[in-house]
Design an enzyme around this catalytic site. Structure first.
Site, mmCIF file in Angstrom:
data_model
loop_
_atom_site.group_PDB
_atom_site.id
_atom_site.type_symbol
_atom_site.label_atom_id
_atom_site.label_comp_id
_atom_site.label_asym_id
_atom_site.label_seq_id
_atom_site.Cartn_x
_atom_site.Cartn_y
_atom_site.Cartn_z
ATOM 1 N N LYS A 55 0.837 -1.207 0.000
ATOM 2 C CA LYS A 55 0.000 0.000 0.000
ATOM 3 C C LYS A 55 0.870 1.254 0.000
ATOM 4 O O LYS A 55 0.721 2.147 -0.848
ATOM 5 C CB LYS A 55 -0.911 0.034 1.225
ATOM 6 C CG LYS A 55 -1.569 1.396 1.475
ATOM 7 C CD LYS A 55 -2.462 1.389 2.695
ATOM 8 C CE LYS A 55 -1.753 1.560 3.992
ATOM 9 N NZ LYS A 55 -1.367 2.962 4.278
ATOM 10 N N ASN A 56 1.805 1.350 0.917
ATOM 11 C CA ASN A 56 2.543 2.602 1.091
ATOM 12 C C ASN A 56 3.502 2.879 -0.057
ATOM 13 O O ASN A 56 3.703 4.041 -0.433
ATOM 14 C CB ASN A 56 3.240 2.597 2.453
ATOM 15 C CG ASN A 56 2.215 2.653 3.570
ATOM 16 O OD1 ASN A 56 1.048 2.980 3.336
ATOM 17 N ND2 ASN A 56 2.634 2.322 4.782
ATOM 18 N N CYS A 73 -5.607 12.719 12.403
ATOM 19 C CA CYS A 73 -6.293 11.435 12.204
ATOM 20 C C CYS A 73 -6.262 10.656 13.510
ATOM 21 O O CYS A 73 -5.683 11.112 14.490
ATOM 22 C CB CYS A 73 -5.688 10.669 11.042
ATOM 23 S SG CYS A 73 -4.321 9.633 11.504
ATOM 24 N N ARG A 125 -9.146 -0.262 3.732
ATOM 25 C CA ARG A 125 -8.242 0.743 3.150
ATOM 26 C C ARG A 125 -6.883 0.140 2.831
ATOM 27 O O ARG A 125 -6.199 0.591 1.917
ATOM 28 C CB ARG A 125 -8.026 1.900 4.135
ATOM 29 C CG ARG A 125 -9.210 2.822 4.320
ATOM 30 C CD ARG A 125 -8.842 3.998 5.200
ATOM 31 N NE ARG A 125 -7.669 4.730 4.663
ATOM 32 C CZ ARG A 125 -7.253 5.885 5.189
ATOM 33 N NH1 ARG A 125 -7.878 6.380 6.256
ATOM 34 N NH2 ARG A 125 -6.200 6.512 4.681
ATOM 35 N N ASP A 179 3.678 0.584 12.359
ATOM 36 C CA ASP A 179 2.480 -0.035 11.777
ATOM 37 C C ASP A 179 2.288 -1.470 12.232
ATOM 38 O O ASP A 179 1.231 -2.055 12.012
ATOM 39 C CB ASP A 179 2.541 0.039 10.249
ATOM 40 C CG ASP A 179 2.533 1.478 9.744
ATOM 41 O OD1 ASP A 179 2.897 1.699 8.586
ATOM 42 O OD2 ASP A 179 2.186 2.372 10.541
ATOM 43 N N ARG A 213 -0.154 14.667 13.295
ATOM 44 C CA ARG A 213 0.422 14.500 11.952
ATOM 45 C C ARG A 213 0.464 15.775 11.113
ATOM 46 O O ARG A 213 -0.179 15.843 10.063
ATOM 47 C CB ARG A 213 -0.310 13.389 11.205
ATOM 48 C CG ARG A 213 -0.309 12.067 11.954
ATOM 49 C CD ARG A 213 -0.999 10.964 11.200
ATOM 50 N NE ARG A 213 -0.208 10.445 10.104
ATOM 51 C CZ ARG A 213 -0.610 9.428 9.324
ATOM 52 N NH1 ARG A 213 -1.800 8.901 9.528
ATOM 53 N NH2 ARG A 213 0.142 8.967 8.372
HETATM 54 C C1 EPZ Z 1 3.859 6.884 6.548
HETATM 55 O O1 EPZ Z 1 3.016 7.934 7.056
HETATM 56 C C2 EPZ Z 1 2.928 5.672 6.399
HETATM 57 N N1 EPZ Z 1 1.848 6.019 5.483
HETATM 58 C C3 EPZ Z 1 2.339 5.309 7.763
HETATM 59 O O2 EPZ Z 1 1.588 4.101 7.620
HETATM 60 C C4 EPZ Z 1 3.451 5.030 8.744
HETATM 61 O O3 EPZ Z 1 2.897 4.856 10.019
HETATM 62 C C5 EPZ Z 1 4.435 6.226 8.786
HETATM 63 O O4 EPZ Z 1 4.905 6.551 7.480
HETATM 64 C C6 EPZ Z 1 5.638 5.936 9.660
HETATM 65 O O5 EPZ Z 1 6.290 4.779 9.259
HETATM 66 C C7 EPZ Z 1 2.098 5.967 4.154
HETATM 67 O O6 EPZ Z 1 3.171 5.680 3.689
HETATM 68 C C8 EPZ Z 1 0.946 6.316 3.261
HETATM 69 P P1 EPZ Z 1 5.686 10.318 8.761
HETATM 70 P P2 EPZ Z 1 3.547 9.454 7.065
HETATM 71 O O7 EPZ Z 1 5.679 11.545 7.950
HETATM 72 O O8 EPZ Z 1 4.392 9.675 5.894
HETATM 73 C C9 EPZ Z 1 5.626 13.688 12.175
HETATM 74 C C10 EPZ Z 1 -0.253 2.652 7.735
HETATM 75 O O9 EPZ Z 1 -0.789 2.112 8.725
HETATM 76 N N2 EPZ Z 1 5.694 14.685 11.073
HETATM 77 O O10 EPZ Z 1 6.900 9.450 8.749
HETATM 78 O O11 EPZ Z 1 2.383 10.323 7.280
HETATM 79 C C11 EPZ Z 1 4.264 12.975 12.183
HETATM 80 O O12 EPZ Z 1 3.307 13.718 12.868
HETATM 81 C C12 EPZ Z 1 0.168 4.132 7.816
HETATM 82 O O13 EPZ Z 1 -0.011 2.069 6.678
HETATM 83 C C13 EPZ Z 1 5.775 16.027 11.404
HETATM 84 O O14 EPZ Z 1 5.797 16.388 12.584
HETATM 85 O O15 EPZ Z 1 4.417 9.407 8.410
HETATM 86 C C14 EPZ Z 1 4.563 11.669 12.860
HETATM 87 O O16 EPZ Z 1 4.472 11.817 14.242
HETATM 88 C C15 EPZ Z 1 -0.275 4.794 9.081
HETATM 89 N N3 EPZ Z 1 5.809 16.939 10.384
HETATM 90 C C16 EPZ Z 1 6.000 11.404 12.427
HETATM 91 O O17 EPZ Z 1 6.528 12.636 11.932
HETATM 92 C C17 EPZ Z 1 5.790 16.562 9.058
HETATM 93 O O18 EPZ Z 1 5.822 17.426 8.167
HETATM 94 C C18 EPZ Z 1 6.099 10.331 11.337
HETATM 95 O O19 EPZ Z 1 5.312 10.722 10.272
HETATM 96 C C19 EPZ Z 1 5.712 15.183 8.747
HETATM 97 C C20 EPZ Z 1 5.679 14.262 9.780
#
Ligand code: EPZ
Length: 424
Positions: free
Chosen positions: A22-23, A116, A396, A304, A121
Site C-alpha cells: 500500500k505505502n 487522524c 483501506r 504499523d 500528523r
Molecule cells: C507513513 O506515514 C505511512 N503512510 C504510515 O503508515 C506510517 O505509520 C508512517 O509513514 C511511519 O512509518 C504511508 O506511507 C501512506 P511520517 P507518514 O511523515 O508519511 C511527524 C499505515 O498504517 N511529522 O513518517 O504520514 C508525524 O506527525 C500508515 O499504513 C511532522 O511532525 O508518516 C509523525 O508523528 C499509518 N511533520 C511522524 O513525523 C511533518 O511534516 C512520522 O510521520 C511530517 C511528519
C-alpha cells in the site's frame, strides 16, 4: 455496512501470498504525475487507499485504465492544479500530490490534511522543504497555495525522518534545476521502491550516506512499467496471526530482510520463525513470553506493526511494555481490546500489558487500519464469537483479508451489519 464475524480458537495453517505494498503504491502513484505519458504499474494492491489515489489522479485529469494485472496511468495531460478536499480528508497521503502538481503546472492548490485517529500528523516538513526549493507557499481557507515556475535544488534537513516528507520532496526534486540533498531522511523499504521506480523512469536519486539522499534534477521522466514491492505490513500481520493462533503458516512473496524487527520480537516471544529466500514461516508456540517493544523509524520496529503485535501480547505469560515513539495517540484501540478481557493501561507513550489466560469474543469497532488488524488477531485468539464493525478502515489497506485468513482455516465471515447471521 458490513461486519466480520469471527469465531476464535482455530489454529491457522497453510500458505498465503502477500499483495503489493500500500505505502509504496501510494507514493509511486503520486510520482506518475511527473511522467508526461503512460506508466504501467504491476502488483498494485486492490485496496481502498489505492482507489482513493486513483480517483485523485483522475480528478487532476490523469487517465487511469485498470487491466487484469496492471494499471495504466496516463498523465500526459494535467487538467487541474487543485486537489479535492473530500479526497485529501479521506486519505492524508494524497496531500503529497502538491509537489508533483506544482512541478507540472507551476502552481498547486491542495487542502491541508486534518489530524487522524493515530496522531496530530502536521506537514510542516513538507512545506519547509518545498519553500527551500523556491516554492512560494500560502495558506488560505484551509488550502495550501503553492507557486513556482521551476523548483531549484536545495539542501534540506528534516527534524524527524518523516516517510511522507522524504517521498514528497525527493519526488518533486527529481525534476528541479540542480541538485537537492535531504538530510535525516527516512529509509523505509517503500522509499527505496519509489526511488527504483523514479530512477527507472530516468531520475537520478540515491542515498549517499545513512539518512542522506542526493537528487540530481533531470529535464524529464520517461514512460515505464514497474512492479510494486510486496506489502511487509500485510506479511507482518499474517506472521503475528500465526503466532497468536499457535499456527503454522508460510507467508510467500516477501523477503524476510524487510521484517527483521518483527521476526526478532516473535522469536523473543518463543515462536519459531524460519527465513527463506522469498518467504517466511511462523510456527506458534505456547506459552507466549512477554516482550518489550519500542517503535522507531526503519530499520527499527515499525509503528504499523505496533497494534497487531500488542494484540498478541495480551495473552503472554507475564507483563510486556510497548512504547510508541512515532505517533502521539496510537493506543486508542486498547479500549476495544479491554472489552475482550485484556488487562492493559497506558502511561504516557507506553502501554503496560499484563498477559491474561484468554480473551473472550465481543462486539468491537475498528478506529484505524492497523487497529483493525489488531482486533482481527484478538478475535482469532479469543474464546467465542466476535463481531467487528468499522471495516471501511480495514479495507483501506488489506486486500481480501478475510478470504486469505479463511484459506488458512480461520472461522471468519463478512456479513451485512444488520444480519443476525452467525457462524455455527
Ligand atoms: C507513513 O506515514 C505511512 N503512510 C504510515 O503508515 C506510517 O505509520 C508512517 O509513514 C511511519 O512509518 C504511508 O506511507 C501512506 P511520517 P507518514 O511523515 O508519511 C511527524 C499505515 O498504517 N511529522 O513518517 O504520514 C508525524 O506527525 C500508515 O499504513 C511532522 O511532525 O508518516 C509523525 O508523528 C499509518 N511533520 C511522524 O513525523 C511533518 O511534516 C512520522 O510521520 C511530517 C511528519
Amino acid at each position: 455496512m458490513d461486519k466480520l464475524i469471527i469465531e476464535g480458537g482455530r489454529r491457522l495453517t497453510g500458505r498465503v501470498k502477500v499483495s503489493g505494498s500500500k505505502n509504496a503504491a501510494l507514493s509511486i502513484l503520486v510520482a506518475t504525475l511527473l511522467v508526461k505519458g503512460k506508466t504501467k504499474l504491476y502488483n498494485l494492491p486492490r485496496i481502498g487507499d489505492v482507489w482513493t489515489m486513483l480517483e485523485m489522479l483522475n480528478k487532476l485529469g490523469v487517465k487511469v485504465k485498470l487491466e487484469e494485472d496492471f494499471a495504466e496511468i496516463d498523465a500526459n495531460e494535467i487538467e487541474s492544479y487543485e486537489a479535492p478536499y473530500e479526497l485529501v480528508k479521506k486519505m492524508r497521503a494524497s496531500f503529497n500530490v502538491l509537489g508533483s502538481i506544482l512541478v507540472r503546472c507551476g502552481r498547486a492548490r491542495v487542502p491541508l490534511p486534518g489530524g487522524c485517529d493515530i496522531g496530530t500528523r502536521p506537514v510542516d516538513f513538507h512545506l519547509k522543504g518545498l519553500q527551500a526549493m523556491g516554492a512560494e507557499i500560502r495558506m488560505e481557507h484551509g488550502y495550501i497555495e503553492a507557486y513556482a515556475d521551476k523548483l531549484r535544488g536545495a539542501d534540506i534537513y528534516l527534524d524527524f525522518p518523516s516517510v511522507g516528507a522524504t517521498c514528497h520532496l525527493a519526488t518533486a526534486a527529481s525534476l528541479a534545476e540542480g541538485t537537492t540533498y535531504i538530510r535525516n531522511a527516512a529509509e523505509e523499504p517503500e522509499i527505496h521502491d519509489l526511488f527504483n521506480f523514479l530512477n527507472q523512469a530516468g531520475a537520478d536519486i540515491k542515498y549517499i550516506d545513512s539518512r542522506v539522499i542526493e537528487i540530481k534534477g533531470v529535464e524529464k521522466l520517461r514512460e515505464t512499467s514497474y512492479e510494486i514491492m510486496p506489502d511487509r505490513m500485510e506479511a507482518g500481520t499474517f506472521m503475528i496471526a500465526a503466532a497468536a493462533t499457535e499456527g503454522d503458516v508460510l507467508i510467500e512473496g516477501i523477503d524476510p530482510v524487510y521484517l527483521k524487527p518483527v521476526i526478532e520480537k516473535l522469536r523473543e516471544t518463543g515462536c519459531e520463525v524460519l527465513e527463506m529466500e522469498n518467504a517466511v514461516r511462523v510456527i506458534g508456540k505456547r506459552p507466549i513470553k512477554p516482550v518489550n517493544i519500542v517503535t522507531l523509524p526503519h530499520p527499527g520496529f515499525p509503528t504499523d506493526m505496533q497494534q497487531p503485535f500488542t494484540a498478541l501480547l495480551m495473552i503472554a505469560d507475564g507483563t510486556s511494555m510497548v512504547t510508541e515513539t512515532i505517533y502521539d495517540s496510537r493506543f486508542k484501540y486498547l479500549s476495544e481490546l479491554a472489552r475482550m478481557g485484556a488487562d492493559v493501561k497506558v502511561e504516557g507513550r507506553t502501554a503496560v500489558i499484563k498477559g491474561v489466560k484468554e480473551l473472550t469474543g465481543a462486539p468491537v469497532v475498528i478506529s484505524d487500519l492497523r487497529a483493525g488488524a489488531a482486533l482481527v488477531i484478538a478475535a482469532l485468539m479469543a474464546r467465542g464469537v466476535s463481531e467487528i464493525t468499522g471495516l471501511e478502515n480495514l479495507d483501506r489497506g488489506y486486500e481480501n483479508l478475510e478470504g486469505k485468513l479463511a484459506s488458512l482455516g480461520a472461522s471468519i465471515k463478512r456479513v451485512a451489519e444488520e444480519s443476525r447471521e452467525c457462524l455455527v
